[in-house]
Motif scaffolding. Structure first.
Motif, PDB file in Angstrom:
ATOM      1  N   ASP A 123      -5.586   8.474 -10.959  1.00 55.54           N
ATOM      2  CA  ASP A 123      -6.823   8.061 -11.901  1.00 55.54           C
ATOM      3  C   ASP A 123      -7.649   7.044 -11.353  1.00 55.54           C
ATOM      4  OD1 ASP A 123      -5.216   5.868 -12.299  1.00 55.54           O
ATOM      5  OD2 ASP A 123      -4.353   6.470 -14.256  1.00 55.54           O
ATOM      6  N   ASP A 124      -8.743   6.514 -11.981  1.00 53.60           N
ATOM      7  CA  ASP A 124      -9.308   5.658 -11.311  1.00 53.60           C
ATOM      8  C   ASP A 124      -8.646   4.130 -11.099  1.00 53.60           C
ATOM      9  OD1 ASP A 124     -11.666   7.291 -11.063  1.00 53.60           O
ATOM     10  OD2 ASP A 124     -12.454   6.437 -13.029  1.00 53.60           O
ATOM     11  N   ALA A 125      -7.670   3.900 -12.091  1.00 49.72           N
ATOM     12  CA  ALA A 125      -6.960   2.655 -12.015  1.00 49.72           C
ATOM     13  C   ALA A 125      -6.072   2.742 -11.064  1.00 49.72           C
ATOM     14  CB  ALA A 125      -6.221   2.391 -13.432  1.00 49.72           C
ATOM     15  N   LYS A 126      -5.419   3.844 -10.537  1.00 49.53           N
ATOM     16  CA  LYS A 126      -4.714   3.792  -9.455  1.00 49.53           C
ATOM     17  C   LYS A 126      -5.349   3.738  -8.159  1.00 49.53           C
ATOM     18  CE  LYS A 126      -0.278   4.969  -7.824  1.00 49.53           C
ATOM     19  NZ  LYS A 126       0.812   4.085  -8.044  1.00 49.53           N
ATOM     20  N   LYS A 127      -6.604   4.450  -8.192  1.00 47.68           N
ATOM     21  CA  LYS A 127      -7.396   4.342  -6.901  1.00 47.68           C
ATOM     22  C   LYS A 127      -7.878   3.078  -6.601  1.00 47.68           C
ATOM     23  CE  LYS A 127      -9.020   9.212  -7.188  1.00 47.68           C
ATOM     24  NZ  LYS A 127     -10.104  10.006  -7.592  1.00 47.68           N
ATOM     25  N   LEU A 128      -8.267   2.318  -7.684  1.00 49.03           N
ATOM     26  CA  LEU A 128      -8.626   0.970  -7.484  1.00 49.03           C
ATOM     27  C   LEU A 128      -7.397  -0.062  -7.117  1.00 49.03           C
ATOM     28  CD1 LEU A 128     -10.656  -1.514  -7.769  1.00 49.03           C
ATOM     29  CD2 LEU A 128      -9.880  -1.623 -10.222  1.00 49.03           C
ATOM     30  N   GLN A 129      -6.082   0.313  -7.481  1.00 46.69           N
ATOM     31  CA  GLN A 129      -4.951  -0.585  -6.986  1.00 46.69           C
ATOM     32  C   GLN A 129      -4.823  -0.179  -5.517  1.00 46.69           C
ATOM     33  OE1 GLN A 129      -1.939   0.832  -9.347  1.00 46.69           O
ATOM     34  NE2 GLN A 129      -2.205  -0.634 -11.020  1.00 46.69           N
ATOM     35  N   VAL A 130      -5.046   1.021  -5.168  1.00 42.61           N
ATOM     36  CA  VAL A 130      -4.782   1.690  -3.567  1.00 42.61           C
ATOM     37  C   VAL A 130      -6.111   0.809  -2.834  1.00 42.61           C
ATOM     38  CG1 VAL A 130      -5.150   3.550  -2.043  1.00 42.61           C
ATOM     39  CG2 VAL A 130      -3.621   3.666  -4.085  1.00 42.61           C
ATOM     40  N   GLN A 131      -7.071   0.863  -3.338  1.00 42.09           N
ATOM     41  CA  GLN A 131      -8.280   0.148  -2.821  1.00 42.09           C
ATOM     42  C   GLN A 131      -7.905  -1.233  -2.380  1.00 42.09           C
ATOM     43  OE1 GLN A 131     -12.154   1.151  -4.170  1.00 42.09           O
ATOM     44  NE2 GLN A 131     -12.679  -1.185  -4.217  1.00 42.09           N
ATOM     45  N   GLU A 132      -7.268  -2.001  -3.408  1.00 43.39           N
ATOM     46  CA  GLU A 132      -7.223  -3.461  -3.195  1.00 43.39           C
ATOM     47  C   GLU A 132      -6.279  -3.647  -2.445  1.00 43.39           C
ATOM     48  OE1 GLU A 132      -6.823  -4.835  -7.106  1.00 43.39           O
ATOM     49  OE2 GLU A 132      -8.983  -4.841  -7.862  1.00 43.39           O
ATOM     50  N   LEU A 188       0.924  -1.098   0.209  1.00 47.27           N
ATOM     51  CA  LEU A 188      -0.088  -0.081   0.092  1.00 47.27           C
ATOM     52  C   LEU A 188       0.760   1.415  -0.028  1.00 47.27           C
ATOM     53  CD1 LEU A 188      -2.732   1.535   0.414  1.00 47.27           C
ATOM     54  CD2 LEU A 188      -2.603   0.774   2.713  1.00 47.27           C
ATOM     55  N   MET A 189       1.794   0.943   0.840  1.00 45.30           N
ATOM     56  CA  MET A 189       2.834   2.612   0.913  1.00 45.30           C
ATOM     57  C   MET A 189       3.521   2.740  -0.372  1.00 45.30           C
ATOM     58  SD  MET A 189       4.592   2.408   4.900  1.00 45.30           S
ATOM     59  CE  MET A 189       5.614   0.949   4.633  1.00 45.30           C
ATOM     60  N   GLU A 190       3.856   1.412  -1.009  1.00 44.00           N
ATOM     61  CA  GLU A 190       4.431   1.846  -2.489  1.00 44.00           C
ATOM     62  C   GLU A 190       3.641   2.709  -3.284  1.00 44.00           C
ATOM     63  OE1 GLU A 190       7.090  -1.277  -5.064  1.00 44.00           O
ATOM     64  OE2 GLU A 190       4.825  -2.002  -4.511  1.00 44.00           O
ATOM     65  N   HIS A 191       2.344   2.703  -3.386  1.00 45.63           N
ATOM     66  CA  HIS A 191       1.806   3.520  -4.182  1.00 45.63           C
ATOM     67  C   HIS A 191       1.860   4.997  -3.804  1.00 45.63           C
ATOM     68  CE1 HIS A 191      -0.493   0.560  -6.441  1.00 45.63           C
ATOM     69  NE2 HIS A 191      -0.578  -0.239  -5.205  1.00 45.63           N
ATOM     70  N   PHE A 192       2.183   5.327  -2.675  1.00 43.76           N
ATOM     71  CA  PHE A 192       2.390   6.922  -2.123  1.00 43.76           C
ATOM     72  C   PHE A 192       4.055   7.272  -2.095  1.00 43.76           C
ATOM     73  CE2 PHE A 192      -1.520   5.217  -0.737  1.00 43.76           C
ATOM     74  CZ  PHE A 192      -2.321   6.327  -1.475  1.00 43.76           C
ATOM     75  N   GLN A 193       5.076   6.267  -2.482  1.00 40.63           N
ATOM     76  CA  GLN A 193       6.277   6.448  -2.249  1.00 40.63           C
ATOM     77  C   GLN A 193       6.825   7.497  -3.431  1.00 40.63           C
ATOM     78  OE1 GLN A 193       8.920   3.124  -2.972  1.00 40.63           O
ATOM     79  NE2 GLN A 193      10.549   4.191  -1.871  1.00 40.63           N
ATOM     80  N   TRP A 194       7.358   8.507  -2.895  1.00 36.93           N
ATOM     81  CA  TRP A 194       8.033   9.450  -3.972  1.00 36.93           C
ATOM     82  C   TRP A 194       6.897  10.365  -4.370  1.00 36.93           C
ATOM     83  CZ3 TRP A 194      12.425   9.319  -1.590  1.00 36.93           C
ATOM     84  CH2 TRP A 194      13.182   8.256  -1.399  1.00 36.93           C
ATOM     85  N   THR A 195       5.696  10.554  -3.976  1.00 37.17           N
ATOM     86  CA  THR A 195       4.538  11.245  -4.472  1.00 37.17           C
ATOM     87  C   THR A 195       4.490  12.565  -3.760  1.00 37.17           C
ATOM     88  OG1 THR A 195       2.822  10.223  -3.227  1.00 37.17           O
ATOM     89  CG2 THR A 195       3.217   9.160  -5.373  1.00 37.17           C
ATOM     90  N   ARG A 196       3.903  13.614  -4.450  1.00 36.04           N
ATOM     91  CA  ARG A 196       3.757  14.934  -3.787  1.00 36.04           C
ATOM     92  C   ARG A 196       1.923  14.723  -3.394  1.00 36.04           C
ATOM     93  NH1 ARG A 196       6.831  16.058  -8.114  1.00 36.04           N
ATOM     94  NH2 ARG A 196       4.887  17.090  -9.015  1.00 36.04           N
ATOM     95  N   ALA A 197       1.476  15.445  -2.632  1.00 33.90           N
ATOM     96  CA  ALA A 197       0.052  15.411  -2.230  1.00 33.90           C
ATOM     97  C   ALA A 197      -0.760  15.847  -3.432  1.00 33.90           C
ATOM     98  CB  ALA A 197      -0.117  16.746  -1.098  1.00 33.90           C
ATOM     99  N   GLU A 198      -0.212  16.682  -4.484  1.00 37.92           N
ATOM    100  CA  GLU A 198      -1.094  16.984  -5.337  1.00 37.92           C
ATOM    101  C   GLU A 198      -1.272  15.819  -6.407  1.00 37.92           C
ATOM    102  OE1 GLU A 198       2.953  19.065  -6.313  1.00 37.92           O
ATOM    103  OE2 GLU A 198       1.662  18.814  -4.538  1.00 37.92           O
ATOM    104  N   GLU A 199      -0.161  14.987  -6.657  1.00 34.75           N
ATOM    105  CA  GLU A 199      -0.050  13.600  -7.375  1.00 34.75           C
ATOM    106  C   GLU A 199      -1.185  12.571  -6.769  1.00 34.75           C
ATOM    107  OE1 GLU A 199       4.122  12.848  -8.927  1.00 34.75           O
ATOM    108  OE2 GLU A 199       4.237  13.170  -6.940  1.00 34.75           O
ATOM    109  N   VAL A 200      -1.244  12.663  -5.462  1.00 36.09           N
ATOM    110  CA  VAL A 200      -2.113  11.556  -4.837  1.00 36.09           C
ATOM    111  C   VAL A 200      -3.632  12.252  -5.184  1.00 36.09           C
ATOM    112  CG1 VAL A 200      -3.055  10.850  -2.671  1.00 36.09           C
ATOM    113  CG2 VAL A 200      -0.599  11.072  -3.112  1.00 36.09           C
ATOM    114  N   ASP A 201      -3.713  13.683  -5.128  1.00 40.86           N
ATOM    115  CA  ASP A 201      -5.091  14.157  -5.236  1.00 40.86           C
ATOM    116  C   ASP A 201      -5.524  13.804  -6.911  1.00 40.86           C
ATOM    117  OD1 ASP A 201      -5.114  15.160  -2.827  1.00 40.86           O
ATOM    118  OD2 ASP A 201      -4.669  17.150  -3.436  1.00 40.86           O
ATOM    119  N   ASN A 202      -4.440  13.693  -7.708  1.00 36.18           N
ATOM    120  CA  ASN A 202      -4.898  13.366  -9.016  1.00 36.18           C
ATOM    121  C   ASN A 202      -4.743  11.884  -9.496  1.00 36.18           C
ATOM    122  OD1 ASN A 202      -5.382  16.181  -9.774  1.00 36.18           O
ATOM    123  ND2 ASN A 202      -3.350  16.496  -9.614  1.00 36.18           N
TER     124      ASN A 202
END
Length: 122
Positions: free
Chosen positions: A60-69, A44-58
């Motif tokens: 896409d649906d596929a990435k959000k689904l990966q985080v959800q899973e 789960l943390m891997e999806h947020f590694q090296w990301t900025r807040a605005e990147e997380v806010d953006n």
């Protein structure tokens, strides 16, 4: 099945049924489940590694689904751990929140991180 209508017991039963159908209880030792929780949390943390807040806010649906899973995997392993250890999740949660309220009174910690006050650890 939504948060407002699903009980913790329903989730515990579903995790038990899933494991039972596959004869996986034999592998559900506290050690194995703790390790699985940590592994899935790292995924789960891997999806947020090296990301900025605005990147997380953006995301896409596929990435959000990966985080959800990945979050669902963490929750499933936590529930399996509770099942194996015979832990009532609601009772454990209520107990821990009571202790947290005592350790971090709102009037002292509002707007600051709990670890920002070194005097608390003394």
């Amino acid at each position: 099945m939504g948060d407002s209508t699903t009980t913790i017991q329903h989730l515990k039963d579903e995790v038990n049924q899933f494991a039972d159908e596959r004869d996986w209880e034999q592998f559900h030792t506290p050690k194995n489940l703790c390790m699985s929780i940590a592994i899935e949390a790292a995924e789960l943390m891997e999806h947020f590694q090296w990301t900025r807040a605005e990147e997380v806010d953006n995301f896409d649906d596929a990435k959000k689904l990966q985080v959800q899973e990945e979050l669902a995997d963490v929750v499933a392993y936590c529930i399996a751990f509770a099942n194996t250890m015979n832990i009532d999740i609601a009772d454990a949660f209520k107990h821990k929140m009571k202790r947290n309220r005592e350790k971090y009174p709102a009037e002292e910690f509002k707007g600051i991180y709990g670890h920002d006050d070194p005097a608390r650890d003394a």
